[in-house]
Design a protein around this motif. Structure first.
Motif, mmCIF file in Angstrom:
data_model
loop_
_atom_site.group_PDB
_atom_site.id
_atom_site.type_symbol
_atom_site.label_atom_id
_atom_site.label_comp_id
_atom_site.label_asym_id
_atom_site.label_seq_id
_atom_site.Cartn_x
_atom_site.Cartn_y
_atom_site.Cartn_z
ATOM 1 N N LYS A 90 -6.318 -0.708 -10.261
ATOM 2 C CA LYS A 90 -6.562 -0.622 -8.821
ATOM 3 C C LYS A 90 -6.226 -1.957 -8.159
ATOM 4 O O LYS A 90 -6.467 -3.025 -8.721
ATOM 5 C CB LYS A 90 -8.016 -0.257 -8.544
ATOM 6 C CG LYS A 90 -8.381 1.152 -8.977
ATOM 7 C CD LYS A 90 -9.828 1.486 -8.630
ATOM 8 C CE LYS A 90 -10.167 2.913 -9.037
ATOM 9 N NZ LYS A 90 -11.580 3.260 -8.710
ATOM 10 N N GLY A 91 -5.679 -1.866 -6.953
ATOM 11 C CA GLY A 91 -5.341 -3.078 -6.227
ATOM 12 C C GLY A 91 -4.599 -2.762 -4.951
ATOM 13 O O GLY A 91 -4.731 -1.676 -4.388
ATOM 14 N N ALA A 92 -3.786 -3.719 -4.482
ATOM 15 C CA ALA A 92 -3.032 -3.542 -3.242
ATOM 16 C C ALA A 92 -1.788 -4.417 -3.273
ATOM 17 O O ALA A 92 -1.712 -5.401 -4.019
ATOM 18 C CB ALA A 92 -3.902 -3.893 -2.037
ATOM 19 N N PRO A 122 -5.150 0.577 -0.268
ATOM 20 C CA PRO A 122 -5.699 0.644 -1.634
ATOM 21 C C PRO A 122 -4.833 1.542 -2.526
ATOM 22 O O PRO A 122 -4.600 2.711 -2.204
ATOM 23 C CB PRO A 122 -7.092 1.236 -1.435
ATOM 24 C CG PRO A 122 -7.429 0.969 -0.011
ATOM 25 C CD PRO A 122 -6.131 1.040 0.737
ATOM 26 N N ALA A 141 -5.087 5.330 -3.861
ATOM 27 C CA ALA A 141 -6.382 5.131 -4.515
ATOM 28 C C ALA A 141 -7.395 6.193 -4.105
ATOM 29 O O ALA A 141 -8.295 6.524 -4.879
ATOM 30 C CB ALA A 141 -6.929 3.739 -4.187
ATOM 31 N N SER A 156 -4.662 -7.250 -8.146
ATOM 32 C CA SER A 156 -5.694 -6.333 -8.643
ATOM 33 C C SER A 156 -6.922 -6.405 -7.751
ATOM 34 O O SER A 156 -7.188 -7.429 -7.114
ATOM 35 C CB SER A 156 -6.060 -6.660 -10.089
ATOM 36 O OG SER A 156 -6.586 -7.970 -10.185
ATOM 37 N N SER A 157 -7.679 -5.317 -7.701
ATOM 38 C CA SER A 157 -8.795 -5.221 -6.762
ATOM 39 C C SER A 157 -9.892 -6.235 -7.055
ATOM 40 O O SER A 157 -10.649 -6.609 -6.159
ATOM 41 C CB SER A 157 -9.374 -3.803 -6.778
ATOM 42 O OG SER A 157 -9.789 -3.455 -8.076
ATOM 43 N N ASP A 158 -9.993 -6.702 -8.299
ATOM 44 C CA ASP A 158 -10.996 -7.725 -8.613
ATOM 45 C C ASP A 158 -10.484 -9.135 -8.312
ATOM 46 O O ASP A 158 -11.197 -10.124 -8.492
ATOM 47 C CB ASP A 158 -11.454 -7.632 -10.060
ATOM 48 C CG ASP A 158 -10.301 -7.694 -11.055
ATOM 49 O OD1 ASP A 158 -9.198 -8.141 -10.665
ATOM 50 O OD2 ASP A 158 -10.492 -7.288 -12.211
#
Length: 365
Positions: free
Chosen positions: A247-249, A284, A357, A260-262
């Protein structure tokens, strides 16, 4: 042989005042002589769909056609189908010959015809020497061949298989997959096969129907299903090991970057269309990449922690963690990293997949 059509086929289970939709308006057109596999996790509705085709479950909505005949209310015995179950369901007191001949005797077929059909099927399956044995004298694989033979002698328009190999060990499953594929080539009969094992699906099916929660996710041939999954669920379900999903953008730039989303990793995306990436920047996303398209690198890529190294002889699978995201990469023999070490993994940016997402649907880039 016959064409099989499912037109908005629906199954609703009623439990007092509450109802549960097990199959949601499935649309499927199986061509005459085609081998179609229904695959998905437990509870996805694949066996329920097969049982509606067989007449073992009532149809709550839509139409089922075999050939040009609507079969919704036709009894199972009049549908001209034969079904092979997960359980062999052989009569223990009967010989293999009698088990295979049973349905023909119920229909009062002449003895000479029964004998010829059983012997022809036994020759086709390579089980002629088993015809006078009883089930307790046979192995699991031999019993499954008898169950297949019992279906073949009926010479149906359609064969239905409900997880027929689940009770066999790994080696026998491979052997029986070959047998079923060979039978389809020789008989040319329409076959619909249910399994939870995506390896079976990819091996056997001319086309594969992926189901989830009673809904069709994608219908495609094995190559298309693997190369261009329609959504993140199909991407994660089809493939061994499954596709990595992160997951990310997208952050616009030259080149654009996937974060990455983190926030732990940045992945430059050179070579991809800048205008298309800019159009989805900030949204997302889920980035997908197959394990065979991820390799250890000396610089760049994603910094991950190695959890497990799995040597398989001709290749090595590396299981790693990127924050809370689990990744799998393939490495050549001799390139195995140490467990608990930190390494860099470089995805092939020309072979990435992108999914929304929220909806999970594929985004073409």
């Amino acid at each position: 042989m016959a064409r099989v059509r499912l037109e908005k086929l629906r199954k609703i289970y009623q439990d007092g005042p509450r109802s549960r939709v097990a199959v949601h308006d499935v649309e499927l057109d199986v061509a005459d002589g085609e081998f179609v596999v229904l695959v998905g996790p437990s509870g996805c509705g694949k066996s329920t769909t097969l049982r509606m085709i067989a007449g073992l479950e009532s149809i709550s909505g839509g139409r089922l056609l075999i050939g040009d005949r609507v079969m919704n209310d036709v009894p199972p015995k009049d549908r001209d189908i034969a079904m092979v179950f997960q359980s062999y369901a052989l009569y223990p007191h009967m010989t293999a010959f009698d088990n295979m001949a049973f349905a023909l005797r119920l229909r009062d077929r002449p003895l000479a015809e029964i004998t010829k059909r059983v012997e022809d099927a036994a020759t086709l399956l390579g089980i002629s020497e088993l015809l006078q044995r009883k089930p307790r004298q046979m192995s699991g694989g031999e019993r499954q061949r008898i169950a297949l033979g019992r279906a073949i002698v009926r010479q149906p328009q359609v064969f239905l298989f409900d997880e027929p190999l689940s009770n066999l060990d790994a080696k026998l499953r491979v052997q029986m997959r070959r047998e079923i594929a060979r039978l389809h080539r020789q008989l040319g009969t329409t076959m619909i096969y249910v399994t939870h094992d995506q390896v079976e699906a990819m091996t056997l099916g001319d086309r594969i129907v992926v189901l989830r929660d009673g809904r069709v996710q994608q219908i495609a041939d094995p190559g298309e299903l693997y190369a261009t999954p329609r959504n993140a669920f199909v991407a994660s379900f089809i493939g061994t090991p499954p596709m990595n999903l992160i997951k990310g953008a997208i952050e616009p730039g030259t080149p654009a970057i996937f974060r990455s989303s983190d926030g732990l990793s940045l992945l430059p995306l050179p070579g991809l269309p800048v205008d298309r990436l800019t159009a989805i920047a900030g949204r997302p996303l889920i980035l997908g990449v197959r394990p065979e398209d991820v390799h250890p690198a000396t610089d760049g890529g994603l910094v991950v922690r190695v959890d497990l190294v799995e040597p398989l002889g001709n290749e090595i699978l590396v299981y790693a963690s990127l924050g809370e995201t689990e990744l799998i990469a393939r490495a050549a023999p001799g390139q195995a990293p140490s467990a608990a070490s930190s390494i860099r993994l470089q995805p092939d940016t020309a072979r990435l997949h992108f999914f929304d997402a929220e909806s999970g649907q594929r985004i073409e880039v």
